[in-house]
Design an enzyme around this catalytic site. Structure first.
Site, short mmCIF file in Angstrom:
data_model
loop_
_atom_site.label_atom_id
_atom_site.label_comp_id
_atom_site.label_asym_id
_atom_site.label_seq_id
_atom_site.Cartn_x
_atom_site.Cartn_y
_atom_site.Cartn_z
N GLY A 121 0.84 -1.21 0.00
CA GLY A 121 0.00 0.00 0.00
C GLY A 121 0.87 1.25 0.00
O GLY A 121 0.47 2.29 0.54
N GLY A 156 -0.49 4.66 -1.08
CA GLY A 156 -1.65 5.20 -0.39
C GLY A 156 -1.32 6.36 0.52
O GLY A 156 -0.21 6.90 0.51
N GLN A 157 -2.31 6.73 1.33
CA GLN A 157 -2.19 7.94 2.15
C GLN A 157 -1.04 7.82 3.15
O GLN A 157 -0.22 8.72 3.27
CB GLN A 157 -3.51 8.21 2.88
CG GLN A 157 -3.55 9.58 3.54
CD GLN A 157 -4.60 9.69 4.64
OE1 GLN A 157 -5.12 8.69 5.12
NE2 GLN A 157 -4.90 10.90 5.02
N ARG A 217 0.49 1.11 -11.34
CA ARG A 217 1.64 1.02 -12.25
C ARG A 217 2.39 2.35 -12.30
O ARG A 217 3.53 2.41 -12.71
CB ARG A 217 1.16 0.73 -13.68
CG ARG A 217 0.82 -0.71 -13.92
CD ARG A 217 0.30 -0.87 -15.36
NE ARG A 217 -0.61 -1.99 -15.42
CZ ARG A 217 -0.23 -3.25 -15.51
NH1 ARG A 217 1.05 -3.54 -15.58
NH2 ARG A 217 -1.10 -4.22 -15.54
N ASP A 240 -0.41 -6.94 -6.03
CA ASP A 240 -1.76 -7.10 -5.48
C ASP A 240 -1.58 -8.02 -4.27
O ASP A 240 -1.15 -9.17 -4.42
CB ASP A 240 -2.68 -7.75 -6.53
CG ASP A 240 -4.11 -7.89 -6.03
OD1 ASP A 240 -4.32 -8.00 -4.80
OD2 ASP A 240 -5.02 -7.89 -6.87
N TYR A 288 -15.52 -2.33 6.99
CA TYR A 288 -14.15 -1.90 7.28
C TYR A 288 -13.79 -2.22 8.72
O TYR A 288 -12.75 -2.81 9.01
CB TYR A 288 -14.07 -0.39 7.02
CG TYR A 288 -12.76 0.28 7.38
CD1 TYR A 288 -11.63 0.11 6.59
CD2 TYR A 288 -12.68 1.13 8.49
CE1 TYR A 288 -10.45 0.76 6.91
CE2 TYR A 288 -11.51 1.78 8.80
CZ TYR A 288 -10.39 1.59 8.01
OH TYR A 288 -9.23 2.24 8.33
N LYS A 309 -11.02 -4.74 10.46
CA LYS A 309 -9.97 -4.23 11.38
C LYS A 309 -9.95 -5.04 12.68
O LYS A 309 -8.88 -5.39 13.17
CB LYS A 309 -10.16 -2.73 11.65
CG LYS A 309 -9.80 -1.84 10.46
CD LYS A 309 -8.35 -2.00 10.02
CE LYS A 309 -7.95 -1.08 8.89
NZ LYS A 309 -6.60 -1.38 8.35
N1 SER Z 1 -9.59 7.36 8.23
C1 SER Z 1 -10.24 6.07 8.16
C2 SER Z 1 -11.53 6.15 7.47
O1 SER Z 1 -12.16 7.17 7.56
C3 SER Z 1 -10.46 5.52 9.52
O2 SER Z 1 -9.50 4.62 9.83
O3 SER Z 1 -11.93 5.19 6.89
#
Ligand code: SER
Length: 329
Positions: free
Chosen positions: A19, A22-23, A48, A64, A153, A157
């Site tokens: 990842g 990502g952020q 890519r 992936d 989500y 987690k």
């Molecule tokens: N920042 C995340 C979200 O909003 C929370 O872990 O999904």
């Protein structure tokens, strides 16, 4: 949490970041390269075309995380000893694609843990405020408490926290993790989270002087500036494992605010800034089920967690950095 097996002394010589585009990954990868040497930190993302600095400053591989053989090959090729496993779908996008979110978030983690077991790697796994639900005490949320999230989500987690504990207890894998609050950064956009408003607001404030917020004025959530989030992950992984009682899923927070309070802080720098509310019912429902403020005393006591940025310091820095970024086009 009782550890039935002890872990060996920690290594962190060859690191893989999943990842990485990502952020969190975009910044964590660069921070790790600074500390451990660019060639020793392999960035892996599904894109890519990652940000040029990620590809130019060290090894980058397309991956992936659901492809277990590709993951194992990567770990063997680079002789990886530590995996920061960040690849995951965030809360709002996971509600749109629950089956895909389960596949990426759970099977990706299982592949990482299995690879870590076979190749003796340590693993960092980011959990979230999303691991809590409406039945959890929302104020000073304890480290060990009720976890019955209502989002896909959140379910991944909680299951991820438990799976990391299991791999540690059952197989002696050195797993560690944090429950992050909403993360605010000026490099990569979050993309599909419930706390994204606290990033979007800065871009709109600088560009247009106005923001339509998708959460209500008084929706209070824990938040953190990205430099603290990055430091926390690295500091936890460097800590002597024998000091850790909880190991996975440490509550950590740096500040806790509402959209109204964030806007008031931005107005100190940009007095003309205006905020309106256009509520997104899906994200509002998710936010309403999350803690207002977590108790992070276990992290402070066990490995010395201490944030550097509060609300006013974070807002000043964000506005400076976003203004600079937008002026460059
Ligand atoms: N920042 C995340 C979200 O909003 C929370 O872990 O999904």
């Amino acid at each position: 949490m009782i550890c039935f097996r002890s872990v060996k002394g920690h290594k962190m010589k060859k690191i893989l970041v999943t990842g990485a585009t990502g952020q969190i990954g975009s910044e964590l990868t660069m921070a790790l390269r600074d500390q451990f040497g660019a060639d020793n930190v392999v960035a892996a993302g599904h894109s890519r075309q990652p940000l040029p600095n990620l590809q130019q400053s060290g090894p980058y591989c397309q991956l992936d995380v659901r492809d277990s053989s590709a993951l194992r090959q990567l770990v063997e090729d680079y002789q990886i000893d530590t995996i920061f496993h960040l690849a995951s779908l965030l809360s709002a996008v996971a509600e749109e694609k629950p089956q895909q979110a389960w596949d990426i978030n759970m099977n990706g983690l299982l592949n990482v843990l299995e690879t870590a077991r076979l190749h003796d790697c340590a693993v960092f796994f980011p959990s979230s405020i999303g691991a809590f639900g409406a039945g959890t005490p929302a104020i000073d949320t304890p480290q060990d408490t009720i976890q019955r999230p209502s989002t896909l989500y959140g379910i991944t987690k909680v299951a991820g926290e438990l799976l990391c504990d299991y791999y540690h207890q059952r197989f002696g894998v050195d797993t560690r993790g944090l429950r992050y609050p909403g993360l605010i950064s000026n490099i990569a956009l979050p993309g599909g989270g419930t706390t994204d408003y606290a990033v979007d607001i800065f871009y709109q404030a600088v560009k247009n002087g106005h923001y339509d917020c998708f959460l209500g004025a008084d929706t209070q959530l824990d938040m953190m500036y990205m430099p603290d989030a990055i430091d926390a992950a690295i500091q936890l992984m460097k800590t002597d494992g024998h000091k850790l009682h909880h190991r996975n899923a440490f509550n950590i927070t740096a500040m806790s605010f509402t959209p109204r309070q964030l806007a008031a802080e931005i107005q100190k720098h940009l007095p003309g800034f205006t905020l309106a509310y256009r509520i997104d019912p899906v994200r509002q429902t998710i936010a309403d089920s999350w803690p207002r403020h977590m108790d992070d005393s276990a992290a402070r006591a066990e490995w010395g967690w201490q944030p550097r940025f509060n609300l006013s310091k974070m807002v000043g820095d964000m506005l400076d950095k976003i203004a600079l970024k937008l002026s460059k086009g």
